[in-house]
Design a protein around this motif. Sequence first.
Motif, PDB file in Angstrom:
ATOM      1  N   THR A  12       0.843  -1.209   0.000  1.00 21.79           N
ATOM      2  CA  THR A  12       0.000   0.000   0.000  1.00 21.79           C
ATOM      3  C   THR A  12       0.866   1.243   0.000  1.00 21.79           C
ATOM      4  OG1 THR A  12      -1.795  -1.137   1.147  1.00 21.79           O
ATOM      5  CG2 THR A  12      -1.786   1.273   1.249  1.00 21.79           C
ATOM      6  N   PHE A  34      -7.512   3.268  -2.565  1.00 24.73           N
ATOM      7  CA  PHE A  34      -7.394   2.072  -1.722  1.00 24.73           C
ATOM      8  C   PHE A  34      -8.731   1.835  -1.014  1.00 24.73           C
ATOM      9  CE2 PHE A  34      -3.273   4.095  -2.169  1.00 24.73           C
ATOM     10  CZ  PHE A  34      -2.512   3.051  -2.660  1.00 24.73           C
ATOM     11  N   ILE A  37      -9.209  -0.120   2.328  1.00 23.51           N
ATOM     12  CA  ILE A  37      -8.543   0.368   3.536  1.00 23.51           C
ATOM     13  C   ILE A  37      -9.322   1.575   4.046  1.00 23.51           C
ATOM     14  CG2 ILE A  37      -6.399   1.295   4.488  1.00 23.51           C
ATOM     15  CD1 ILE A  37      -4.918  -0.140   2.228  1.00 23.51           C
ATOM     16  N   VAL A  42      -5.338   4.555   5.852  1.00 19.20           N
ATOM     17  CA  VAL A  42      -4.537   5.274   4.858  1.00 19.20           C
ATOM     18  C   VAL A  42      -3.724   6.365   5.551  1.00 19.20           C
ATOM     19  CG1 VAL A  42      -4.621   6.783   2.828  1.00 19.20           C
ATOM     20  CG2 VAL A  42      -6.056   4.737   2.919  1.00 19.20           C
ATOM     21  N   HIS A  45      -0.656   4.907   7.021  1.00 20.00           N
ATOM     22  CA  HIS A  45       0.364   4.673   5.989  1.00 20.00           C
ATOM     23  C   HIS A  45       1.066   5.977   5.618  1.00 20.00           C
ATOM     24  CE1 HIS A  45      -0.287   0.449   5.209  1.00 20.00           C
ATOM     25  NE2 HIS A  45      -1.592   0.627   5.030  1.00 20.00           N
TER      26      HIS A  45
END
Length: 101
Positions: A12, A34, A37, A42, A45
């Motif tokens: 990702t 995404f 998710i 996110v 990330h």
Amino acid sequence: MDEVFVAVADPTRRGILLLTRDQEVPAGEIAAQFPTISRPGVSQHLRVLIHAGLLHVRRDGSRRLYRLRAEGFAEAAGFLDVMWAARLDHLRREVEREHRG
């Protein structure tokens, strides 16, 4: 350097880096890429990538825009260059040895 390798180990996060490679991208557009998710996922990330020095974030009003920081890869790229150079040098010596013999 370890943070860079940990950050790019996740598919990702690699996808986010590819999205932000050539332009600033709002967080919402990144999250939309995404769909499996959650937005908080996110965001996590994005935080990992920022902490690793691989993303730059800029506020534009209420939006946050993200863009790749290619210079964040410098130390890791240098390490990989050294590793590849040593391996390629070993391979070159082997080929030369076989060619002579």
